[in-house]
Design an enzyme around this catalytic site. Sequence first.
Site, PDB file in Angstrom:
ATOM      1  N   SER A   3     -41.745  65.977  70.394  1.00 29.47           N
ATOM      2  CA  SER A   3     -41.750  64.963  69.357  1.00 29.47           C
ATOM      3  C   SER A   3     -42.158  65.576  68.011  1.00 29.47           C
ATOM      4  O   SER A   3     -41.528  66.519  67.557  1.00 29.47           O
ATOM      5  CB  SER A   3     -42.676  63.808  69.754  1.00 29.47           C
ATOM      6  OG  SER A   3     -42.449  62.681  68.932  1.00 29.47           O
ATOM      7  N   LYS A  57     -41.229  44.270  54.160  1.00 29.14           N
ATOM      8  CA  LYS A  57     -42.562  44.847  54.315  1.00 29.14           C
ATOM      9  C   LYS A  57     -43.132  44.517  55.696  1.00 29.14           C
ATOM     10  O   LYS A  57     -43.254  43.352  56.069  1.00 29.14           O
ATOM     11  CB  LYS A  57     -43.496  44.305  53.225  1.00 29.14           C
ATOM     12  CG  LYS A  57     -44.920  44.838  53.302  1.00 29.14           C
ATOM     13  CD  LYS A  57     -44.958  46.323  53.020  1.00 29.14           C
ATOM     14  CE  LYS A  57     -46.386  46.835  53.006  1.00 29.14           C
ATOM     15  NZ  LYS A  57     -46.447  48.280  52.740  1.00 29.14           N
TER      16      LYS A  57
END
Length: 221
Positions: A3, A57
């Site tokens: 990752s 948001k």
Amino acid sequence: AASGGYMMACQATPGHLYAAPFAMVGSIGVIMETINVNDVLKRYGVKPLVIKAGKSKAPLKTLGEVTPEELKMAQDDADVIHEAFQRWVTTSRPNVVASKDWIEKVCTGAVFLGQEAQDLGLVDRVLTSDEYVAERIAAGDRVLRLIPYKGPQFGLKISPLDLLLSGMDAEGRANIRERLQGLGTSLVRRVTPLCRAGAAVGLLNHLASLHKERPEYRWEA
């Protein structure tokens, strides 16, 4: 490395990215998760108030309802990051042919052991750290071993000065020792008069207290 770890590791100079046989390599994917307690709060009569500016948001939130549109926003964000991650890897690994089959096999968040990772082009060599160190020593490189200093311990006769001097040549060690000796001599010269004055004051104080307790006691210099 996997990752984010592999995201950094793949920036190694081409041909110099090594992995141990049982290293977990890859995990080229993105995950976004949170816990939403909106339904639980509603069950107890609690109404969360969420105020934000900008409809995009924080689409995934803990308080308040998460709408299908907000879930799609989060998924779109993850997809964009995933595509950027794939480009980052393929650009950094010039030996990789990013075919459709390769992307469908490797860029799914899956992890691979060392040898399979090498076969897929994610790493260049498979070897243990001991093998790598042995190779560097055989090549004539200077390999240093870090020794953490934990203070005086039974059976361990080593000091920070020893660690410092071990990395210097003979001239450097001689200069350090000469400076330390000079510093020690200077310190002794400065402290000795203070010790003498302190001893004299202590003796006078003792005689004064003795004379106070026993007035008949006299002393001559």
